[in-house]
Design a protein around this motif. Structure first.
Motif, mmCIF file in Angstrom:
data_model
loop_
_atom_site.group_PDB
_atom_site.id
_atom_site.type_symbol
_atom_site.label_atom_id
_atom_site.label_comp_id
_atom_site.label_asym_id
_atom_site.label_seq_id
_atom_site.Cartn_x
_atom_site.Cartn_y
_atom_site.Cartn_z
ATOM 1 N N LEU A 74 0.852 -1.192 0.000
ATOM 2 C CA LEU A 74 0.000 0.000 0.000
ATOM 3 C C LEU A 74 0.881 1.232 0.000
ATOM 4 C CD1 LEU A 74 -2.775 1.345 0.124
ATOM 5 C CD2 LEU A 74 -2.646 1.206 2.622
ATOM 6 N N SER A 75 0.771 2.019 -1.067
ATOM 7 C CA SER A 75 1.567 3.226 -1.211
ATOM 8 C C SER A 75 0.839 4.432 -0.658
ATOM 9 C CB SER A 75 1.885 3.461 -2.693
ATOM 10 O OG SER A 75 2.416 4.751 -2.899
ATOM 11 N N SER A 76 1.596 5.410 -0.172
ATOM 12 C CA SER A 76 1.012 6.658 0.317
ATOM 13 C C SER A 76 0.366 7.464 -0.804
ATOM 14 C CB SER A 76 2.093 7.516 0.994
ATOM 15 O OG SER A 76 2.590 6.875 2.149
ATOM 16 N N GLU A 77 0.693 7.128 -2.054
ATOM 17 C CA GLU A 77 0.103 7.836 -3.188
ATOM 18 C C GLU A 77 -1.208 7.199 -3.648
ATOM 19 O OE1 GLU A 77 3.604 7.107 -3.227
ATOM 20 O OE2 GLU A 77 3.702 9.123 -2.345
ATOM 21 N N ALA A 78 -1.629 6.134 -2.995
ATOM 22 C CA ALA A 78 -2.849 5.447 -3.405
ATOM 23 C C ALA A 78 -4.076 6.328 -3.175
ATOM 24 C CB ALA A 78 -2.999 4.132 -2.636
ATOM 25 N N SER A 79 -5.106 6.115 -3.988
ATOM 26 C CA SER A 79 -6.386 6.784 -3.766
ATOM 27 C C SER A 79 -7.173 6.047 -2.693
ATOM 28 C CB SER A 79 -7.200 6.807 -5.068
ATOM 29 O OG SER A 79 -7.605 5.492 -5.422
ATOM 30 N N VAL A 80 -8.270 6.652 -2.244
ATOM 31 C CA VAL A 80 -9.140 5.988 -1.274
ATOM 32 C C VAL A 80 -9.613 4.647 -1.828
ATOM 33 C CG1 VAL A 80 -11.416 6.115 -0.171
ATOM 34 C CG2 VAL A 80 -9.884 8.089 -0.116
ATOM 35 N N PHE A 81 -10.036 4.639 -3.087
ATOM 36 C CA PHE A 81 -10.536 3.423 -3.712
ATOM 37 C C PHE A 81 -9.429 2.377 -3.806
ATOM 38 C CE2 PHE A 81 -11.999 1.108 -7.661
ATOM 39 C CZ PHE A 81 -13.067 0.464 -7.042
ATOM 40 N N ASP A 82 -8.225 2.804 -4.165
ATOM 41 C CA ASP A 82 -7.103 1.869 -4.255
ATOM 42 C C ASP A 82 -6.799 1.244 -2.895
ATOM 43 O OD1 ASP A 82 -6.728 2.351 -6.959
ATOM 44 O OD2 ASP A 82 -5.218 3.909 -6.638
ATOM 45 N N ALA A 83 -6.865 2.051 -1.837
ATOM 46 C CA ALA A 83 -6.609 1.528 -0.497
ATOM 47 C C ALA A 83 -7.666 0.504 -0.110
ATOM 48 C CB ALA A 83 -6.579 2.675 0.512
ATOM 49 N N GLN A 84 -8.918 0.777 -0.449
ATOM 50 C CA GLN A 84 -9.984 -0.180 -0.172
ATOM 51 C C GLN A 84 -9.746 -1.490 -0.923
ATOM 52 O OE1 GLN A 84 -13.548 1.858 -1.293
ATOM 53 N NE2 GLN A 84 -13.508 3.250 0.455
ATOM 54 N N ALA A 102 -3.448 -10.493 13.002
ATOM 55 C CA ALA A 102 -2.934 -9.266 13.595
ATOM 56 C C ALA A 102 -2.450 -8.348 12.476
ATOM 57 C CB ALA A 102 -1.800 -9.567 14.563
ATOM 58 N N LEU A 103 -2.878 -7.085 12.511
ATOM 59 C CA LEU A 103 -2.540 -6.111 11.472
ATOM 60 C C LEU A 103 -1.845 -4.921 12.121
ATOM 61 C CD1 LEU A 103 -2.779 -4.867 8.613
ATOM 62 C CD2 LEU A 103 -5.075 -4.103 9.242
ATOM 63 N N ALA A 104 -0.633 -4.640 11.693
ATOM 64 C CA ALA A 104 0.152 -3.552 12.273
ATOM 65 C C ALA A 104 -0.001 -2.279 11.455
ATOM 66 C CB ALA A 104 1.621 -3.952 12.351
ATOM 67 N N TYR A 105 -0.227 -1.170 12.158
ATOM 68 C CA TYR A 105 -0.270 0.134 11.490
ATOM 69 C C TYR A 105 1.150 0.553 11.125
ATOM 70 C CZ TYR A 105 -0.902 5.175 10.842
ATOM 71 O OH TYR A 105 -0.905 6.446 10.334
ATOM 72 N N PRO A 106 1.423 0.753 9.832
ATOM 73 C CA PRO A 106 2.790 1.090 9.422
ATOM 74 C C PRO A 106 3.114 2.560 9.683
ATOM 75 C CG PRO A 106 1.374 0.973 7.495
ATOM 76 C CD PRO A 106 0.511 0.606 8.677
ATOM 77 N N GLU A 107 4.205 2.804 10.304
ATOM 78 C CA GLU A 107 4.615 4.182 10.578
ATOM 79 C C GLU A 107 4.784 4.952 9.267
ATOM 80 O OE1 GLU A 107 8.150 3.971 12.878
ATOM 81 O OE2 GLU A 107 7.176 3.082 14.625
ATOM 82 N N GLY A 108 4.303 6.179 9.270
ATOM 83 C CA GLY A 108 4.464 7.040 8.101
ATOM 84 C C GLY A 108 3.333 6.981 7.100
ATOM 85 N N LEU A 109 2.445 5.992 7.216
ATOM 86 C CA LEU A 109 1.332 5.896 6.281
ATOM 87 C C LEU A 109 0.209 6.829 6.716
ATOM 88 C CD1 LEU A 109 0.114 4.405 3.788
ATOM 89 C CD2 LEU A 109 -0.935 2.809 5.402
ATOM 90 N N ASP A 110 -0.401 7.506 5.749
ATOM 91 C CA ASP A 110 -1.531 8.388 6.033
ATOM 92 C C ASP A 110 -2.623 7.612 6.774
ATOM 93 O OD1 ASP A 110 -3.123 10.958 5.377
ATOM 94 O OD2 ASP A 110 -4.420 9.343 4.665
ATOM 95 N N ALA A 111 -3.114 8.182 7.876
ATOM 96 C CA ALA A 111 -4.098 7.495 8.717
ATOM 97 C C ALA A 111 -5.376 7.188 7.949
ATOM 98 C CB ALA A 111 -4.409 8.341 9.953
ATOM 99 N N ASN A 112 -5.776 8.103 7.073
ATOM 100 C CA ASN A 112 -7.008 7.887 6.308
ATOM 101 C C ASN A 112 -6.853 6.698 5.372
ATOM 102 O OD1 ASN A 112 -9.721 8.779 5.332
ATOM 103 N ND2 ASN A 112 -8.599 9.086 3.429
ATOM 104 N N LEU A 113 -5.706 6.580 4.722
ATOM 105 C CA LEU A 113 -5.488 5.454 3.819
ATOM 106 C C LEU A 113 -5.481 4.128 4.577
ATOM 107 C CD1 LEU A 113 -2.808 6.638 1.222
ATOM 108 C CD2 LEU A 113 -5.260 6.299 0.889
#
Length: 482
Positions: A74-84, A102-113
């Motif tokens: 999952l890239s930070s440049e992804a759209s909302v739809f791409d993240a879904q 278990a799913l880890a929140y990756p540091e640096g990734l936009d919270a909304n994505l």
């Protein structure tokens, strides 16, 4: 699915752990592994480079306590739809894994994505097993780690959204014999009333007293009588009126549909289900808006009492309608619903949601909904809501030429002119005849994306729940009407 949160960074324990990566973080992740060379060779063989939507499942390297390690791109440049979609692809890979995830929140990734990734995952884990003798097993628990309180709050809001999307799917997937109009009305009441939404069910007798003859005409061929469900949500200001098409089964009436795919016509109540579940979602999220809804529920059946082609019926609004095509029934139901809302509640805006026309799919395919309306600011606002929530819609035209197609030799106008072109816009023009010119109005034709016969990226086969998130976002943000 049960969801828990742990603030500590790290994947935690479980049968499988997910790490979200992208091309810039993949190398560092591999270098930190105790089996760096082996992991690098495996990822090369699997062609995993951390691109958005990529997923690979591995036996966990030495030193990790999980049985499996799952890498998702999952890239930070992804759209909302791409993240879904990326989250949904992970779900497809994990559906049959035993135990917890278990799913880890990756540091640096936009919270909304990240939250949208989780939404896509939860949306795609849906299964309708009510009528299976042996329900399928699968993931029961998801643990999300390393999130701040802000991210947790965002995910919990989307969890409400996905739960109400699943309610729409459940209703749409019910077979017609289990969900006649009055049963659907009862289920809507059971969904909405406990949340403080006022519910009123107008039966066929009451509809006849009112003069809602178009709705009655659609349902008169069935042994299961039609009804209208009226929902009211309190809030400051003039209410917004919502009209929903709720055909619990649509044979086409006397203009009976071909056998191929007719079983899918249990989905013709998706508009009504979407509106009811959207209001339930808003109530659960604490979004206070003045809303009133009229949901027209009926079965369109062929019988000795069914409406005939050429019948002329007086609408609740007053004009007489020549019913040339009994399979163009949704516009008749919505016409009386729109009229009822205006006569009783004088809303500042009207929105209708319906699986209205096959024709809209001819132009837009199965993924996009068609958006029609008489006010460009409202159309633009709805398009923005669609973009924010990852739902696919496209604006479509209505003009005087489409209205001209509805001229009748025997009544004020007809419900279908017998042409093979422009029928989605012609249907919208029919609805516009029942909207006061000064009232902003939106018509959302979800006939394409509301039901996926073979499934789609975010949904297994059946009802999709499309439109709920867009509608909730729009209603939460739209301007107040005087």
């Amino acid at each position: 699915m049960n969801i828990t949160f742990e603030a500590s960074r790290g994947v935690g324990t479980g049968a499988a752990a997910v790490e979200i990566l992208h091309p810039e973080t993949l190398a560092a992740f591999v270098d930190a592994s105790s089996e760096r060379e082996r992991l690098a060779r495996i990822l090369t063989a699997e062609d995993f480079a951390g691109r958005t939507g990529q997923v690979v499942i591995l036996l966990a390297p030495a030193g990790r306590i999980e049985d499996r390690l799952i890498l998702a791109g999952l890239s930070s440049e992804a759209s909302v739809f791409d993240a879904q979609l990326a989250g949904a692809r992970l779900a497809v890979k994990c559906l049959d894994l035993p135990g917890d995830l278990a799913l880890a929140y990756p540091e640096g990734l936009d919270a909304n994505l990240f939250a949208e990734f989780v939404y896509g995952f939860l949306a795609r884990t849906y299964r309708f097993d009510k009528y299976r003798s042996a329900p399928r097993s699968g993931l029961a628990n998801l643990k999300i780690t390393g999130c701040s309180e802000v991210v947790i709050t965002q995910i919990k809001s989307l969890q409400v959204a996905v739960e109400t999307v699943h309610i729409v799917r459940d209703l749409v997937n019910e077979p017609g014999n289990a969900l006649p109009p009055l049963e659907l009305a009862a289920r809507i009441e059971g969904l909405c009333a406990p949340l403080g939404i006022a519910v009123e069910i107008l039966d066929a007798t009451k509809l006849a007293e009112l003069g809602a003859n178009l709705l009655l005409a659609v349902g008169q061929g069935s042994v299961n009588p039609p009804c209208m469900v009226v929902l009211r949500m309190q809030g400051e200001g003039t209410p917004i009126g919502l009209a929903g098409k709720g055909m619990t089964f649509d044979t086409g009436g006397i203009h009976i549909k071909p056998v191929a795919g007719m079983w899918e016509m249990k989905n013709d109540m998706a508009g009504a289900a979407t509106i009811a579940a959207s209001m339930a979602a808003m109530a659960r999220l604490g979004i206070s808006r003045p809303l009133v809804a009229a949901l027209g529920l009926a079965e369109n059946m062929a019988s000795g009492s069914a409406t005939r082609p050429g019948d002329v019926v007086r609408s609740l609004a007053g004009p007489y309608v020549e019913i040339r095509n009994t399979d163009c029934e949704g516009r008749l139901v919505l016409a009386d619903c729109l009229t009822y809302l205006q006569q009783r509640f004088a809303p500042g805006q009207l929105i209708d949601v319906a699986t209205l026309t096959y024709a809209v799919q001819v132009g837009l395919g199965p993924r996009y909904a068609g958006i029609y309306g008489n006010s460009r600011p409202e159309i633009d606002a709805l398009l923005q809501s669609a973009e924010r929530t990852g739902e696919l819609v496209w604006p479509m035209p209505i003009d005087a030429g489409f209205h001209d197609e509805l001229a009748s030799d025997f009544a004020d106008f007809l419900n279908w002119p017998g042409v093979t072109y422009g029928n989605a816009s012609i249907a919208a023009a029919f609805l516009e005849k029942f909207v006061a010119p000064a009232t902003p109005w939106l018509h959302i034709d979800i006939a394409g994306p509301a039901y996926a016969p073979k499934g789609n990226s975010l949904s297994p086969a059946g009802g999709t729940g499309f439109g709920l998130r867009m509608l909730v976002d729009y209603l939460a943000k739209t301007r107040t009407f005087a």
